[in-house]
Design a protein around this motif. Structure first.
Motif, PDB file in Angstrom:
ATOM      1  N   PRO A   8      25.703 -27.817  21.991  1.00 28.04           N
ATOM      2  CA  PRO A   8      26.006 -26.916  22.042  1.00 28.04           C
ATOM      3  C   PRO A   8      25.343 -25.548  22.026  1.00 28.04           C
ATOM      4  CG  PRO A   8      28.359 -28.641  21.019  1.00 28.04           C
ATOM      5  CD  PRO A   8      26.630 -29.272  20.963  1.00 28.04           C
ATOM      6  N   PHE A   9      24.473 -25.880  20.702  1.00 20.76           N
ATOM      7  CA  PHE A   9      24.703 -24.333  20.099  1.00 20.76           C
ATOM      8  C   PHE A   9      23.164 -23.756  20.308  1.00 20.76           C
ATOM      9  CE2 PHE A   9      27.568 -25.838  17.040  1.00 20.76           C
ATOM     10  CZ  PHE A   9      28.303 -25.060  16.660  1.00 20.76           C
ATOM     11  N   ALA A  10      23.575 -22.934  21.151  1.00 19.54           N
ATOM     12  CA  ALA A  10      21.780 -22.439  21.970  1.00 19.54           C
ATOM     13  C   ALA A  10      20.890 -21.868  20.311  1.00 19.54           C
ATOM     14  CB  ALA A  10      21.858 -21.610  22.658  1.00 19.54           C
ATOM     15  N   ASP A  11      21.653 -21.693  19.504  1.00 17.58           N
ATOM     16  CA  ASP A  11      20.838 -21.425  18.325  1.00 17.58           C
ATOM     17  C   ASP A  11      22.486 -21.088  16.889  1.00 17.58           C
ATOM     18  OD1 ASP A  11      22.137 -18.046  17.734  1.00 17.58           O
ATOM     19  OD2 ASP A  11      21.027 -17.786  19.589  1.00 17.58           O
ATOM     20  N   PRO A  37      21.852 -18.732  28.484  1.00 19.17           N
ATOM     21  CA  PRO A  37      23.494 -19.185  28.502  1.00 19.17           C
ATOM     22  C   PRO A  37      24.244 -18.237  27.717  1.00 19.17           C
ATOM     23  CG  PRO A  37      22.046 -20.242  27.100  1.00 19.17           C
ATOM     24  CD  PRO A  37      21.122 -19.311  27.501  1.00 19.17           C
ATOM     25  N   LYS A  38      25.423 -18.264  28.638  1.00 17.49           N
ATOM     26  CA  LYS A  38      26.471 -17.765  28.395  1.00 17.49           C
ATOM     27  C   LYS A  38      26.814 -18.540  26.840  1.00 17.49           C
ATOM     28  CE  LYS A  38      31.287 -17.168  30.308  1.00 17.49           C
ATOM     29  NZ  LYS A  38      32.230 -17.785  30.657  1.00 17.49           N
ATOM     30  N   THR A  39      27.606 -17.896  26.187  1.00 18.92           N
ATOM     31  CA  THR A  39      27.370 -18.291  25.079  1.00 18.92           C
ATOM     32  C   THR A  39      28.221 -17.953  24.414  1.00 18.92           C
ATOM     33  OG1 THR A  39      25.793 -16.538  23.702  1.00 18.92           O
ATOM     34  CG2 THR A  39      25.273 -19.165  24.144  1.00 18.92           C
ATOM     35  N   ALA A  62      25.417 -15.013   3.467  1.00 16.37           N
ATOM     36  CA  ALA A  62      26.404 -14.336   3.424  1.00 16.37           C
ATOM     37  C   ALA A  62      27.787 -14.577   4.254  1.00 16.37           C
ATOM     38  CB  ALA A  62      26.356 -12.648   3.659  1.00 16.37           C
ATOM     39  N   ASP A  63      27.307 -15.577   5.580  1.00 19.49           N
ATOM     40  CA  ASP A  63      27.384 -15.625   6.644  1.00 19.49           C
ATOM     41  C   ASP A  63      26.614 -16.327   7.568  1.00 19.49           C
ATOM     42  OD1 ASP A  63      26.045 -14.435   8.405  1.00 19.49           O
ATOM     43  OD2 ASP A  63      27.621 -12.603   7.564  1.00 19.49           O
ATOM     44  N   ILE A  64      27.044 -18.184   7.954  1.00 19.78           N
ATOM     45  CA  ILE A  64      26.305 -17.912   8.831  1.00 19.78           C
ATOM     46  C   ILE A  64      27.177 -18.391  10.257  1.00 19.78           C
ATOM     47  CG2 ILE A  64      25.108 -19.916   7.330  1.00 19.78           C
ATOM     48  CD1 ILE A  64      27.079 -22.071   8.317  1.00 19.78           C
ATOM     49  N   SER A  65      25.959 -18.278  11.786  1.00 19.75           N
ATOM     50  CA  SER A  65      27.180 -18.504  12.487  1.00 19.75           C
ATOM     51  C   SER A  65      26.020 -19.146  14.095  1.00 19.75           C
ATOM     52  CB  SER A  65      26.921 -17.039  12.773  1.00 19.75           C
ATOM     53  OG  SER A  65      25.874 -15.943  12.996  1.00 19.75           O
ATOM     54  N   GLY A  66      26.163 -19.194  15.070  1.00 21.65           N
ATOM     55  CA  GLY A  66      26.242 -19.893  15.868  1.00 21.65           C
ATOM     56  C   GLY A  66      26.511 -19.319  17.600  1.00 21.65           C
ATOM     57  N   ASN A  67      25.597 -19.112  18.197  1.00 27.25           N
ATOM     58  CA  ASN A  67      26.346 -19.412  19.762  1.00 27.25           C
ATOM     59  C   ASN A  67      26.394 -20.035  20.680  1.00 27.25           C
ATOM     60  OD1 ASN A  67      26.080 -15.674  19.931  1.00 27.25           O
ATOM     61  ND2 ASN A  67      23.559 -15.705  19.659  1.00 27.25           N
ATOM     62  N   ALA A  68      27.365 -20.438  20.687  1.00 25.94           N
ATOM     63  CA  ALA A  68      28.210 -22.001  21.671  1.00 25.94           C
ATOM     64  C   ALA A  68      28.310 -21.611  22.928  1.00 25.94           C
ATOM     65  CB  ALA A  68      28.845 -22.353  20.445  1.00 25.94           C
ATOM     66  N   LEU A  69      27.754 -23.076  23.594  1.00 25.53           N
ATOM     67  CA  LEU A  69      27.889 -23.127  24.741  1.00 25.53           C
ATOM     68  C   LEU A  69      29.686 -23.071  25.305  1.00 25.53           C
ATOM     69  CD1 LEU A  69      25.183 -25.906  26.056  1.00 25.53           C
ATOM     70  CD2 LEU A  69      24.993 -23.095  25.670  1.00 25.53           C
TER      71      LEU A  69
END
Lengths: 529, 529
Positions: B57-60, A93-95, A59-66
């Motif tokens: 760059p992706f933490a997850d 880490p801050k993302t 339904a969606d994809i996502s990531g936490n990036a630097l």
């Protein structure tokens, strides 16, 4: 790119005679012949075997990036190895969040309904727009009608280029030490390399001229080459960095002899300051200035390519991650069209999961943000290079000398001698190895000296290199032995020497220290025999 | 797979003589020669140019995925077109989270540090394990030492197979109507198709035998083929479904003539019940039973492949999404090794973003869950097929007749006549088109009748097909014209007829209705002329 400037540039010259027979036979998929009927608003398309996007299970994809500024651009703030850890983020880490919905909620939003559907081999439109703008601002090609085209990493890109330009039995120009996968890629195409001598900047223009002007078709068993494969920055394996004046010399020769230049440039953004021994290092605070960072980089061949005879390969492998399997060509539209046709019968579009996450990250960072990220990476690898060399400088006595032969002739070369007991006195007196600190890339190229070994016999070089490699491996350290990188394996190695390529890109500080300890012990034992 | 059963099976026979010259010249990247030194615990590897995973760059990354049972397996609950919408989830579907951390917190956890690093062309170990188990349970190959290998979608897979098996100038066997991209893929390899006659099950074994036994190398200008390309389920474009007894007949001929079978099977899980007109349809509630669903599918060629001469191509394009650019070969280890070598110089490993998300989804669903998902998809496409055919049945008078010639000889064929004003009376009397409702895949193959046109001239078929295609396109509907799928474009089309391939996979119900309205109007106008 200044549009006014672009208008004054001329288009690429006609280079169609470089297209291989195999590539000429490559037509677009017949379904492409329907393209002219497509695209009208409201058209109902029942032509292709496309699943309904409702059935894509995500339904969606996502990531936490630097964030773009995660890594400092100030090397001097990172030189104390005691206070310095690479995993600077700890556990949290801050993302910034990067999300791709299935269906777009705004026009031109990256979305899974498009990214995960069958797509053009050219890639997502938002990615195309980003890389075209990026190439214009960073590489600034010297002709007007250049274009960009996605591929699935430089190895895929190189295979496509070789198949597009080379017929079986042809030879191609390359450095005397080069990337082994490039040779493995050319092999089933039936093409062999012609190694050109190198110096501290990489390929030598005088040797290139000599090889081409003296080409003897009979003796070589092949026509004079019309293709060159080169890694001009962070040269693999030597770590050499080629400046613009050398590039201009080589380019002019390529115009004279009608040669296409394949510029494989994965390490372009990993250009770094010259290495100084810790005792001679001065610290000055660096602040990020995007334009200044880009201006500090040696220009791409594209910058001087007035004729459109350069096919540049860029990859996200070193700047995002190797698993991206994403990169792009910058080249003339004639070559781009053939390379796209070839993509249609192999990978088609690059993976939509990767494309959409990377595109959304780039769009989130923006051009300036991505340049900031690249600057941070360049400094990180500079710090890693410094750490490896500092560790070597602490373990061995590194004596600066002037190179007198081979690829380092005329350069300042550090020759390493053993310190027998940690004191500053010379050890066994044997020259162990030599290095020239690289100014780009991920590799230290180490010349091993065998001619001080008491039982050395000329001709034993390759065997001694592998004996030392195996001893190192058995002691717990793997490096890449030099013979892997020989542009022409039949060429005799430099008399009395072997080589190792040591990557400083990946290990942790304690592993570097352990590896240098083991390297030192193996070298000493070897020279004691 | 029952290990005891597997033990009793024999290994693949020696098929090394099928490897092409190009493939024989393909050696692994020289860096692979170091593999034997790798893998010891605690080894410090400074050999490869690998970025440190901290710099990814992706933490997850994560996705919200549909649960395995999102789509009903009960077609009868979905037959009322009024109450039925495809986007059954509205704006907020129920989803399950799928997350991939950068660093694993449990052993064998899918993680970005591995998935986004340079990886083996074989793919992630967790994915390899899943597909090996899946192939064992679903396809159950008849020999013991079969293996699976990832590729980046069946187009990439097919290119690799053609280059591995075919030398330039060789011909390969295929259906008389086939997938145009397969022909486009073979073209630059320098190989042409030999079309084999079809019937309602796809390729005919009697015509195959006839072509092979009567092969005239002189007249054909090529040696007898040793490779067959076939789409046995949801045959593209005809929608035919091949049963196991036909497969056995063809397999036996392939053993006799030493032929390798490339089984391209993207629609394997989209097998569906026979179509009945709404008036004759009986509704019976269906419940999911994984083993029963798998047992209901026509077996793969692998099931009867006692010698290891089948290379099966599976893709996630139709079961997850085309943008996955991920699939796998199931074949003997000799071919797998060559196909892996080829992957090393093109895409290397499939994209790590896609691999990790798909792998984690499959692991989350598990084998049983994935089978449940596939069952739901099969029913969805069955409902779509029914909806398209119901709409045609409501717009035209569909008269069941016995096919007397061509690929539908002996089958129940629906011949369509116009209803002039919505009444049940026959219209202009002209036969407009014929169909055989498909029992798998995404396509309805429509035979257009031109011989009732008052000004029809034999030889005009292809021109009339394209005239009708263009009229349809100008009226707002795109279908795929039949000539695209001709196994041998030089072959004359069936006298008096043309073809369209209509995909029922992607449109929304209102668009199907609009498309059928437009199709009807265009056909009537055409026949009025």
């Amino acid at each position: 790119m200044n549009p006014a400037m672009s208008d004054k540039r001329v288009e690429a010259v006609d280079l169609s005679h470089h297209i291989s027979n195999l590539s000429k036979a490559r037509l677009p998929s017949p379904l492409k012949s329907l393209a002219k009927y497509m695209g009208k608003p409201g058209l109902i398309t029942l032509a292709g075997g496309m699943p309904h996007p409702d059935y894509f299970p995500f339904a969606d994809i996502s990531g936490n990036a630097l964030p773009q500024n995660s890594y400092s651009v100030d090397a001097s703030s990172r030189t104390s190895s005691l206070s310095w850890i690479w995993n600077i983020f700890g556990s949290k880490p801050k993302t910034i969040p990067v999300t791709i919905p299935k269906y777009p909620t705004a026009s031109d939003q990256v979305n899974l309904a498009t990214a995960l559907q069958y797509g053009q081999a050219t890639g997502l439109s938002q990615l195309q727009a980003f890389i075209k703008d990026f190439a214009a601002q960073v590489y600034d090609p010297a002709y007007s009608n250049w274009t960009c085209l996605c591929h699935t990493g430089n190895t895929d890109g190189l295979t496509r280029v070789f198949l597009t330009l080379l017929n079986p039995g042809e030879m191609f120009l390359t450095e005397e030490w080069t990337y082994p996968s490039a040779l493995a890629t050319a092999q089933p195409v039936g093409c062999k390399p012609v190694p050109i001598r190198m110096d501290g900047e990489g390929m030598r223009s005088d040797d290139l001229k000599k090889v081409l002007s003296g080409w003897d078709e009979q003796a070589r068993g092949a026509k004079r080459p019309h293709v060159m494969y080169t890694v001009p920055i962070g040269q693999n394996p030597s770590g050499a960095t080629m400046g613009v004046s050398r590039k201009q010399e080589i380019y002019d020769i390529c115009v004279e002899y009608d040669i296409i230049i394949i510029e494989d440039d994965p390490y372009y953004f990993l250009q770094m300051k010259e290495y100084r021994l810790p005792s001679e290092r001065t610290t000055s605070k660096t602040k990020h200035d995007g334009a200044a960072f880009i201006a500090s980089l040696e220009p791409s061949y594209l910058k001087i390519d007035v004729q459109g005879r350069v096919i540049r390969l860029d990859t996200f492998s070193k700047t995002i991650a190797p698993g991206s399997r994403l990169g792009f060509f910058t080249c003339n539209p004639l070559f781009a069209e053939r390379l796209e046709r070839q993509g249609e019968t192999t990978t088609q579009a690059p993976c939509g999961f990767g494309q959409s996450l990377i595109t959304q990250l780039l769009v989130t960072w923006g051009y300036d943000g991505y340049v900031r990220w690249l600057h941070g990476l360049a400094v990180e690898y500079e710090v890693r290079r410094n750490f490896l060399l500092d560790t070597l400088a602490s373990e061995f006595h590194l004596r600066p000398t002037l190179g007198v032969q081979g690829i380092w002739k005329g350069l300042e070369v550090f020759v390493a001698y053993a310190k027998p007991d940690g004191s500053e006195k010379f050890g066994y007196g044997n020259k162990l190895f030599s290095i020239v600190p690289p100014t780009s890339g991920m590799f230290l190229w180490v010349k091993l000296h065998f001619d001080d070994l008491h039982n050395f016999q000329p001709g034993d070089e390759e065997s001694l290199e592998m004996q030392m490699f195996i001893k190192l491996a058995e002691s717990g350290v793997i490096v890449a032995p030099g013979w892997l990188f020989a542009g022409n394996p039949a060429d005799p190695p430099e008399p009395g020497s072997g080589h190792f390529r040591i990557a400083f890109s990946n290990a942790d500080p304690e592993n570097f220290k352990k590896a240098v300890d083991i390297f030192s012990k193996v070298l000493r034992d070897f020279h004691k025999q």
